[in-house]
Design an enzyme around this catalytic site. Structure first.
Site, short mmCIF file in Angstrom:
data_model
loop_
_atom_site.label_atom_id
_atom_site.label_comp_id
_atom_site.label_asym_id
_atom_site.label_seq_id
_atom_site.Cartn_x
_atom_site.Cartn_y
_atom_site.Cartn_z
N LYS A 16 0.84 -1.20 0.00
CA LYS A 16 0.00 0.00 0.00
C LYS A 16 0.88 1.25 0.00
O LYS A 16 0.61 2.22 -0.72
CB LYS A 16 -0.95 -0.03 1.20
CG LYS A 16 -2.04 -1.09 1.08
CD LYS A 16 -2.85 -1.30 2.36
CE LYS A 16 -3.81 -2.47 2.21
NZ LYS A 16 -4.57 -2.78 3.44
N ASP A 75 -11.19 2.29 4.01
CA ASP A 75 -11.45 0.85 3.94
C ASP A 75 -12.95 0.57 3.82
O ASP A 75 -13.34 -0.55 3.49
CB ASP A 75 -10.95 0.15 5.22
CG ASP A 75 -9.60 -0.52 5.04
OD1 ASP A 75 -9.29 -0.94 3.92
OD2 ASP A 75 -8.88 -0.63 6.05
N GLN A 95 -4.63 -1.91 9.68
CA GLN A 95 -4.53 -3.23 9.05
C GLN A 95 -5.07 -4.31 9.98
O GLN A 95 -4.72 -4.36 11.16
CB GLN A 95 -3.06 -3.51 8.67
CG GLN A 95 -2.87 -4.74 7.80
CD GLN A 95 -3.48 -4.63 6.41
OE1 GLN A 95 -3.62 -3.54 5.85
NE2 GLN A 95 -3.89 -5.76 5.85
N1 GUN Z 1 -6.85 -7.25 6.19
C1 GUN Z 1 -7.18 -7.98 5.10
N2 GUN Z 1 -7.75 -7.19 4.16
C2 GUN Z 1 -7.77 -5.94 4.67
C3 GUN Z 1 -8.21 -4.69 4.16
O1 GUN Z 1 -8.75 -4.57 3.04
N3 GUN Z 1 -8.04 -3.63 4.98
C4 GUN Z 1 -7.48 -3.74 6.21
N4 GUN Z 1 -7.38 -2.64 6.95
N5 GUN Z 1 -7.06 -4.88 6.71
C5 GUN Z 1 -7.20 -5.98 5.93
#
Ligand code: GUN
Length: 301
Positions: free
Chosen positions: A62, A129, A106
């Site tokens: 990211k 998100d 995350q």
């Molecule tokens: N863990 C697995 N997929 C995601 C996601 O799309 N966003 C976040 N914040 N954590 C994750």
């Protein structure tokens, strides 16, 4: 070469990696125009708690994507022993920071921290998100919102590859809050992509293959490596594989990445299919970048 005994098909590969690179160029052009006009670029903040290997990789990707498109990014790494209170305090600080447009924490989080409390603590206007109840509610009602990154990425993949969804039967396997459930809502909405008849299957579904074989569009988000096999796919169907599991292997990394779909047997039957890696994964990051850009535009409108 074909012969009478071997079935050769030409499933179109839905190349998320290539498409994501193309969309990143488009986003970078928009960011350049913003910066050329004397304004600051969009800014994404990410919080990573603990040392989970897959989470570290996702957050790193990211950050790299932000760099590629010209976004500012901030990564806050917290120790696995961080208290819930301290994490909520950090979130409050970022919520109050006018120079940050998007915040992701995350997942998964260490067991002593409530994921629900944390996701609900993020300012819904910075919730890129799309996990906050306000944004989930808006999505459910078909209102404009931050669509969570993976479903948003899949929608764009279907759109850019001109996969017809209207009037089609879409079967989603998996009912997670992050992927399966929002995906089922998006595919049934009155929009394009959308307008599908949707069946949502999950771990308690009996005779799963009877449902998956009816799918014109099959979206699999179970987290079980190579669970869907070619005999479960309708000839010509579009197969979207959301799974990405680390499976132990005798190589340098000690693992290989496997989707929820057994690629070779499904590609032999499908009309179009996403590979793993290089399918849905890179499109998820696109969803996140676009949400961050949208947040920036809304707050600077
Ligand atoms: N863990 C697995 N997929 C995601 C996601 O799309 N966003 C976040 N914040 N954590 C994750």
């Amino acid at each position: 070469m074909t012969d009478s005994t071997t079935q050769h098909t030409n499933a179109m590969i839905l190349n998320g990696k290539e498409l994501s690179n193309q969309i990143k160029v488009e986003i970078a052009e928009q960011v350049k125009a913003i910066v050329d006009s004397g304004k600051r670029p969009p800014h994404l903040a990410a919080i990573l708690v603990g040392e989970d290997g897959a989470s570290k990789t996702y957050v790193k990707n990211k950050e790299l994507a932000c760099e590629r498109v010209g976004f500012a990014s901030t990564l806050l790494r917290l120790d696995a022993s961080t208290s819930e209170e301290d994490l909520l305090q950090k979130i409050a600080e970022i919520n109050a920071n006018p120079d940050i447009d998007g915040l992701i924490v995350q997942l998964p989080l260490p067991k002593h921290i409530s994921e629900n409390k944390v996701t609900q603590a993020i300012d819904p206007t910075k919730d890129v998100d799309g996990f906050h109840d306000v944004n989930v509610g808006k999505l459910t009602k078909g209102e404009d919102t931050f669509i969570s990154a993976t479903p948003y990425g899949i929608i764009q993949l279907l759109d850019r590859y001109n996969i017809e969804t209207s009037g089609k039967h879409c079967v989603v396997v998996g009912r997670s809050n992050i992927v399966g459930r929002p995906m089922s809502i998006l595919m049934s909405r009155s929009d394009n992509p959308g307008n599908s008849t949707v069946t949502l299957c999950h771990s308690r579904t009996k005779n799963l293959g009877d449902f998956t074989r009816m799918a014109d569009i099959l979206i699999v988000a179970l987290g079980r490596p190579e669970f869907v096999t070619g005999d479960m796919v309708k000839p010509g169907a579009t197969v979207i594989d959301v799974g990405i599991s680390r499976v132990d292997a005798d190589n340098q990394r000690g693992y290989v990445l496997k989707g929820d779909v057994e690629y070779d047997s499904c590609a032999a039957v499908a009309g179009a299919i996403t590979p793993v890696p290089g399918g849905v994964g890179p499109m998820t990051i696109i969803g996140l970048l676009q949400n961050t850009l949208k947040s920036y535009q809304l707050r600077n409108a």
